[in-house]
Motif scaffolding. Structure first.
Motif: not given
Length: 614
Positions: A85-91, A72-77, A127-130
């Motif tokens: 960068a920190a948000v990407s690691r948490l995701r 799958m491909l998952v796209r975030f906001r 997840d609301p960020e997805v």
């Protein structure tokens, strides 16, 4: 003596007063030569079929009804600022806690390529960020088919060859007029040849040891096998369809560096052929397996790798019928960074509609390329549409193929060579024997009894009847044929005798002759003839896959003529200098652009002149 076998008697009830009626049984004839009966083979057999890339392990799709991980491909906001960068690691940590197997993570695209079970997908979708969770969709080659790592430069590029290497496609696109203005078979000193420009071919990999490609090859990466050896082979060492090698040769094949060609074809140069930009450097990103199939995530990863390696141009003879937002964003990103992406419009055989467009060609940041035939006419397979930018030669394109993997036939009768066509899946063998007329080959008694012996002969079989070529060959093989000549009966098919035996098996050498040779070969019935199949280093191929590298190469010529150009300027020059082609069934646009030919046929000489004299 012909051997017969009786079918087993049916069991019937018997009355005490009456004998049962005898059952009439039709005899079923056994093969005369059981040791020669054609048997199916696995891929491991050393057949010319491997040159056709017809058998390979395909991508396996996972059914949504089970709970197995699915690609799958998952796209975030979108995230910006110092915390991105920190948000990407948490995701990434969050999806891993769901049991995801992360394949790629592209923070600049806010996208991850991973494998997720349907249950984990459902949880992640909350997840609301997805933004989206979509399949890592398959992509495919758009053509109508372990090595020791090499250094960045195996040899100096050759500048001297022969004008016989200039194919009709090279001449139609004016490439030779750019670097050989006096037409003497020698690259003109100081002329634009693509030197200083790197083209990245995103495809099925290549044969990097091909003599036409060695000097241009500057490195690669295999996204299928996850190594740095982008060779068009599977893990068993069996060759794929040669798609990427064919594409690469169209761009960078060298003058005077030819491999093995069919010596009996007077239309071919003994030195092979030359690419449109023989001075360009070649990067190779393998994203398609030996069957011509791949995944969107690997295309995105390859595209970004090409940009990291400072490629000027990405050439993609592949696509999918559905758009993907992560993929679109990736092409937009590399275009904004200065790389020019050029892709095949597709072989759907219809004018592209919103439902039939092929991607990535249909993205605005990609140059979409359709095909024309040797008469600059629109072939039925080439897709068009309002997104189409340019067209280029794409019918019967002669280019490089993995060494020894392109079968060609040698037919000799009466001391004379005849041009014929090898069928796919046949072995590289030669046989000399008496030519025997077996008619249509409709059964295993079709050859004359006194001449068809298990000691061997060459069967002459006529096309036609309600029987496949494979069954014709099986029938005459079981009567002792050690080689087969199939005679065409339709003059319209003489130009391209694309006959097939369907699958790998213990076939004998088989060749097809056009209607124009039927009388000559029939005159040899009863006399010895020789039929052979050999492996060459070149092949003919058709499709928008073949048109795309022509445009990529011309872009390299334009850029090498004036290296300070931007990718947007190169694209504008290609489109503004294209030769306008008119389809009588399509109204001509006031802008010179239409849905069949785009802006028209790419023209190297005119484009380079405009680049040098803006």
């Amino acid at each position: 003596m012909r051997r017969l076998v009786l079918l087993g008697l049916l069991g019937l009830g018997v009355s005490a007063c009456k004998e049962p009626e005898p059952i009439k049984v039709e005899p079923q004839e056994l093969p005369l030569c059981p040791d020669l009966v054609v048997k199916d083979l696995s891929r491991s057999a050393p057949l010319a079929s491997q040159a056709q890339g017809a058998v390979s392990s395909a991508l396996r799709s996972t059914s949504a009804s089970d709970n197995s991980p699915q690609p799958m491909l998952v796209r975030f906001r979108k995230q910006t600022g110092v915390q991105a960068a920190a948000v990407s690691r948490l995701r990434e940590d969050r999806v891993r806690k769901l049991g995801a197997l992360v394949k790629y993570h592209w923070p600049s695209l806010d996208t991850l390529a991973l494998s997720l079970t349907p249950e984990a997908q459902a949880r992640l979708a909350q997840d609301p960020e997805v933004l989206s969770i979509t399949p890592d969709r398959p992509v495919h080659a758009l053509g109508m088919s372990p090595w020791v790592p090499v250094s960045a430069l195996l040899g100096a590029p050759s500048t001297t060859g022969s004008t016989a290497e200039y194919t009709w496609a090279v001449r139609m696109t004016q490439a030779n007029q750019v670097w050989d203005a006096n037409n003497d078979g020698v690259l003109d000193s100081g002329a634009p040849t693509g030197e200083g420009i790197t083209v990245c071919v995103i495809d099925s990999g290549i044969d990097p040891n091909h003599p036409e490609l060695k000097a241009a090859y500057a490195g690669g990466k295999d996204f299928v096998d996850n190594d740095d050896v982008p060779e068009d082979k599977d893990t068993s060492g069996a060759w794929g369809g040669g798609h990427g090698t064919h594409v690469a040769g169209t761009i960078v094949a060298q003058l005077g560096s030819g491999g093995q060609v069919n010596p009996n074809d007077p239309t071919l140069s003994p030195s092979g052929m030359v690419g449109l930009a023989p001075g360009a450097k070649l990067l190779v990103a393998r994203v398609l397996d030996e069957n011509g199939d791949g995944r969107t995530s690997d295309v995105i990863a390859a595209l970004r790798w090409c940009k990291e390696k400072e490629a000027h141009i990405a050439s993609l003879s592949l696509g999918s019928s559905n758009p993907d937002e992560a993929e679109r964003a990736a092409f937009d990103e590399v275009y904004a960074a200065g790389m020019l992406s050029i892709a095949a419009s597709g072989n759907g055989g219809e004018l592209a509609t919103p439902e039939s467009k092929v991607y990535p060609a249909a993205y605005a940041s990609v140059v979409a390329v359709g095909a024309v035939d040797p008469e600059a006419k629109h072939p039925a397979f080439s897709q068009g549409g309002d997104h189409l930018s340019l067209v280029a030669p794409g019918v019967n394109i002669y280019s490089t193929y993995p060494q020894g993997q392109s079968p060609f036939a040698t037919l000799e009768a009466g001391g004379k060579f005849y041009a014929s066509s090898a069928l796919d899946f046949v072995p590289y063998e030669e046989y000399t024997g008496k030519l025997v007329d077996c008619g249509l080959g409709e059964n295993n008694r079709s050859c004359p009894e006194l001449e068809a012996t298990c000691e061997g002969f060459v069967a002459y079989v006529t096309r036609g009847g309600e029987i496949k070529f494979s069954d014709k060959v099986k029938n005459v093989r079981s009567q002792g044929a050690r080689a087969v000549i199939i005679a065409n009966n339709d003059p319209e098919d003489d130009e391209a005798l694309g006959f097939t035996l369907g699958s790998p098996a213990t076939w004998p050498p088989v060749t097809a002759i056009p209607t124009t040779l039927v009388n000559d070969i029939r005159a040899q019935i009863g006399s010895p003839v020789r039929v052979g199949i050999r492996g060459g280093d070149y092949s003919l191929s058709t499709g928008t896959s073949m048109a795309t590298p022509h445009v990529s190469a011309v872009a390299a010529l334009v850029w090498s003529a004036r290296p300070t150009l931007t990718n947007t300027q190169v694209r504008a020059i290609l489109e503004s200098t294209a030769k306008n082609l008119v389809d009588p069934e399509v109204p001509e646009s006031p802008t010179g652009k239409d849905i069949v030919f785009g802006y028209g046929l790419v023209q190297a000489k005119v484009a380079v002149d405009k680049a040098l004299n803006p």
